[in-house]
Enzyme design. Structure first.
Site, PDB file in Angstrom:
ATOM      1  N   LYS A 108      18.285 -21.599  -2.438  1.00 25.57           N
ATOM      2  CA  LYS A 108      17.805 -22.472  -3.416  1.00 25.57           C
ATOM      3  C   LYS A 108      18.949 -23.708  -3.537  1.00 25.57           C
ATOM      4  O   LYS A 108      20.300 -23.325  -3.914  1.00 25.57           O
ATOM      5  CB  LYS A 108      18.039 -21.563  -4.806  1.00 25.57           C
ATOM      6  CG  LYS A 108      17.009 -20.665  -4.962  1.00 25.57           C
ATOM      7  CD  LYS A 108      17.274 -19.802  -6.150  1.00 25.57           C
ATOM      8  CE  LYS A 108      15.903 -18.533  -5.861  1.00 25.57           C
ATOM      9  NZ  LYS A 108      16.039 -17.553  -6.921  1.00 25.57           N
ATOM     10  N   SER A 141      15.493 -13.296  -9.371  1.00 31.04           N
ATOM     11  CA  SER A 141      15.724 -12.242  -8.489  1.00 31.04           C
ATOM     12  C   SER A 141      17.284 -12.009  -8.154  1.00 31.04           C
ATOM     13  O   SER A 141      17.919 -12.841  -7.577  1.00 31.04           O
ATOM     14  CB  SER A 141      15.055 -12.451  -7.201  1.00 31.04           C
ATOM     15  OG  SER A 141      15.390 -14.043  -6.748  1.00 31.04           O
ATOM     16  N   ALA A 143      20.147  -9.999  -6.309  1.00 32.24           N
ATOM     17  CA  ALA A 143      20.090  -9.239  -5.176  1.00 32.24           C
ATOM     18  C   ALA A 143      20.697  -7.707  -5.739  1.00 32.24           C
ATOM     19  O   ALA A 143      20.269  -6.668  -5.237  1.00 32.24           O
ATOM     20  CB  ALA A 143      20.975  -9.861  -4.110  1.00 32.24           C
ATOM     21  N   LYS A 194      18.038 -24.911 -11.488  1.00 28.30           N
ATOM     22  CA  LYS A 194      18.320 -24.184 -12.566  1.00 28.30           C
ATOM     23  C   LYS A 194      19.841 -23.640 -12.266  1.00 28.30           C
ATOM     24  O   LYS A 194      20.493 -23.188 -13.229  1.00 28.30           O
ATOM     25  CB  LYS A 194      17.397 -22.649 -12.493  1.00 28.30           C
ATOM     26  CG  LYS A 194      17.120 -22.131 -10.954  1.00 28.30           C
ATOM     27  CD  LYS A 194      18.305 -21.236 -10.740  1.00 28.30           C
ATOM     28  CE  LYS A 194      18.012 -20.452  -9.574  1.00 28.30           C
ATOM     29  NZ  LYS A 194      19.247 -19.408  -9.297  1.00 28.30           N
ATOM     30  N   ASP A 247      13.166 -17.940 -13.210  1.00 33.29           N
ATOM     31  CA  ASP A 247      14.489 -18.170 -12.642  1.00 33.29           C
ATOM     32  C   ASP A 247      15.548 -18.467 -13.473  1.00 33.29           C
ATOM     33  O   ASP A 247      16.706 -18.151 -13.187  1.00 33.29           O
ATOM     34  CB  ASP A 247      14.175 -18.745 -11.460  1.00 33.29           C
ATOM     35  CG  ASP A 247      15.444 -18.425 -10.203  1.00 33.29           C
ATOM     36  OD1 ASP A 247      16.254 -17.338 -10.512  1.00 33.29           O
ATOM     37  OD2 ASP A 247      15.210 -19.020  -9.285  1.00 33.29           O
ATOM     38  N   ARG A 258      26.245 -15.772 -10.008  1.00 30.19           N
ATOM     39  CA  ARG A 258      27.403 -16.559  -9.419  1.00 30.19           C
ATOM     40  C   ARG A 258      27.550 -17.892 -10.278  1.00 30.19           C
ATOM     41  O   ARG A 258      28.702 -18.224 -10.452  1.00 30.19           O
ATOM     42  CB  ARG A 258      27.562 -16.580  -7.935  1.00 30.19           C
ATOM     43  CG  ARG A 258      26.473 -17.406  -7.354  1.00 30.19           C
ATOM     44  CD  ARG A 258      26.649 -17.325  -5.670  1.00 30.19           C
ATOM     45  NE  ARG A 258      26.005 -16.126  -5.396  1.00 30.19           N
ATOM     46  CZ  ARG A 258      25.436 -15.955  -4.111  1.00 30.19           C
ATOM     47  NH1 ARG A 258      25.928 -16.583  -3.269  1.00 30.19           N
ATOM     48  NH2 ARG A 258      24.781 -14.719  -3.920  1.00 30.19           N
ATOM     49  N   ASN A 259      26.434 -18.606 -10.423  1.00 30.79           N
ATOM     50  CA  ASN A 259      26.601 -19.965 -10.904  1.00 30.79           C
ATOM     51  C   ASN A 259      27.066 -19.580 -12.507  1.00 30.79           C
ATOM     52  O   ASN A 259      27.815 -20.499 -12.948  1.00 30.79           O
ATOM     53  CB  ASN A 259      25.418 -20.730 -11.052  1.00 30.79           C
ATOM     54  CG  ASN A 259      24.993 -21.003  -9.514  1.00 30.79           C
ATOM     55  OD1 ASN A 259      25.438 -21.822  -8.996  1.00 30.79           O
ATOM     56  ND2 ASN A 259      24.011 -20.325  -8.855  1.00 30.79           N
ATOM     57  N   VAL A 282      29.089 -18.685  -1.970  1.00 31.88           N
ATOM     58  CA  VAL A 282      28.670 -19.957  -2.299  1.00 31.88           C
ATOM     59  C   VAL A 282      28.230 -19.960  -3.382  1.00 31.88           C
ATOM     60  O   VAL A 282      27.362 -19.416  -3.903  1.00 31.88           O
ATOM     61  CB  VAL A 282      27.633 -20.388  -1.138  1.00 31.88           C
ATOM     62  CG1 VAL A 282      27.291 -21.730  -1.436  1.00 31.88           C
ATOM     63  CG2 VAL A 282      28.222 -20.513   0.287  1.00 31.88           C
ATOM     64  N   GLU A 284      26.115 -22.497  -5.328  1.00 35.61           N
ATOM     65  CA  GLU A 284      25.320 -23.734  -4.841  1.00 35.61           C
ATOM     66  C   GLU A 284      25.087 -24.644  -6.102  1.00 35.61           C
ATOM     67  O   GLU A 284      24.894 -25.754  -5.692  1.00 35.61           O
ATOM     68  CB  GLU A 284      23.665 -23.092  -4.682  1.00 35.61           C
ATOM     69  CG  GLU A 284      23.747 -22.413  -3.339  1.00 35.61           C
ATOM     70  CD  GLU A 284      23.522 -23.235  -2.153  1.00 35.61           C
ATOM     71  OE1 GLU A 284      23.791 -24.248  -2.097  1.00 35.61           O
ATOM     72  OE2 GLU A 284      23.225 -22.729  -1.023  1.00 35.61           O
TER      73      GLU A 284
END
Length: 338
Positions: A108, A141, A143, A194, A247, A258-259, A282, A284
């Site tokens: 993404k 989603s 993980a 997003k 999402d 993480r964002n 990462v 993103e």
């Protein structure tokens, strides 16, 4: 569906979780990565502890450092690598592929240098006679939840509906379900943008604001994501679906994101370089913020939340002042599309 051979490029958290879904469905799964210790761990200990400390993978899930071995005689290839290296890995794949495969990606982001979507990169780099129309696998989603077989519903999007249906059948089972879509632009822009809004929602949390503020940034964030996506050619209805609002909800409200965690840390006053180092993954949304800001400036699309996050990350503005500054923007209708 008969047993398929699938190469998953990128044994990160999402690539690993998707490998388990495919293995549960009886498919032959090969993970490819470039970190020797990680590949050895997956093959010998059947774990990937950098991402999942308590998960043991099925012994049938194998990993390799050899891209040629991963691609040998496969039916499908799934890219789950960071956005910034997608083009590089695609070039390596294109140099090796000797037969036609279904090409999918589950990353993404938008390429920083070109502003291109990832499916466009894959279409440019991998010759058409060696691939299907690219299928985008995207949606709400984590993980961490998929790996423990929690219920997950996402989207398979492609310009070729038959390719999307193939991927739908490939992945779907009693806990993991895909819906098809042909709006690739909408699904990819929703998945990438997003992450910016999740950084903003996390920042509000880090600054100590409550649910009212977080709901506002998520809702108005969806509005500006939709404005930019429609300008790029997307169907606005896509943003009401799993890959859009779905999402955004899961990424903009959860500590798994993480964002969101990066935004919360920024709100607490932590430095970006320290956040990235401590997270070890990462983020993103950081790079995507710059890309989205530049696209919005070029196209004249009003994106105040993205602009506030951009100024905080890239121009050194105080994040609290940037966010509160939006409260004094000119009055607007909720339904304005520019």
């Amino acid at each position: 569906m008969t047993k398929q051979k699938v190469a998953i490029l990128g044994p990160g958290s999402w690539g690993t979780a998707l490998s388990q879904v495919l293995n549960d469905n009886g498919h032959d799964v090969r993970l490819w990565g470039n970190i020797p210790d990680q590949i050895e761990e997956i093959n010998t200990k059947h774990t990937n502890r950098h991402y999942f400390k308590d998960i043991v993978l099925d012994k049938n899930i194998t990993a390799t450092l050899d891209l040629g071995q991963a691609l040998s005689d496969v039916d499908a290839v799934l890219f789950v690598v960071p956005t910034k290296v997608t083009r590089l890995v695609a070039r390596q794949v294109a140099a090796i592929l000797d037969h036609k495969v279904v090409v999918m990606h589950a990353s993404k982001g938008l390429e920083p240098e070109t502003h291109e979507r990832l499916s466009t990169i894959l279409e440019e780099v991998i010759p058409a006679h060696f691939r299907s129309e690219v299928v985008v696998v995207s949606g709400p989603s984590h993980a961490e939840e998929t790996i423990v077989r929690d219920i997950t519903l996402i989207t398979a999007a492609s310009k070729d509906i038959e390719a999307a249906k193939y991927v739908q059948s490939l992945f779907s089972n009693h806990y993991f379900r895909l819906y098809t879509n042909t709006d690739v632009i909408g699904v990819e822009t929703a998945g990438a943008l997003k992450n910016i809004i999740a950084v903003g929602a996390g920042a509000l949390h880090g600054l100590g604001y409550g649910d009212n503020a977080k709901a506002a940034v998520i809702t108005r964030g969806l509005a500006e994501i939709t404005r930019l996506g429609v300008k790029l050619g997307a169907d606005p209805l896509t943003y009401s679906g799993l890959s859009g609002v779905g999402d955004l909800i899961v990424t903009g409200t959860s500590v798994h994101s993480r964002n969101w965690r990066a935004g919360a840390a920024l709100g607490r006053g932590e430095k970006l370089e320290d956040i990235e180092r401590n997270m070890g993954m990462v983020i993103e949304g950081i790079a995507t913020t710059k890309v989205a800001y530049e696209i919005a400036q070029d196209l004249g699309v009003y994106m105040p939340i993205t602009t506030a996050i951009y100024k905080s990350i890239y121009e050194g503005a105080d994040i609290k002042e940037s966010i509160l500054g939006m409260m004094s923007n000119e009055f607007r209708s909720e339904n304005e599309w520019h």
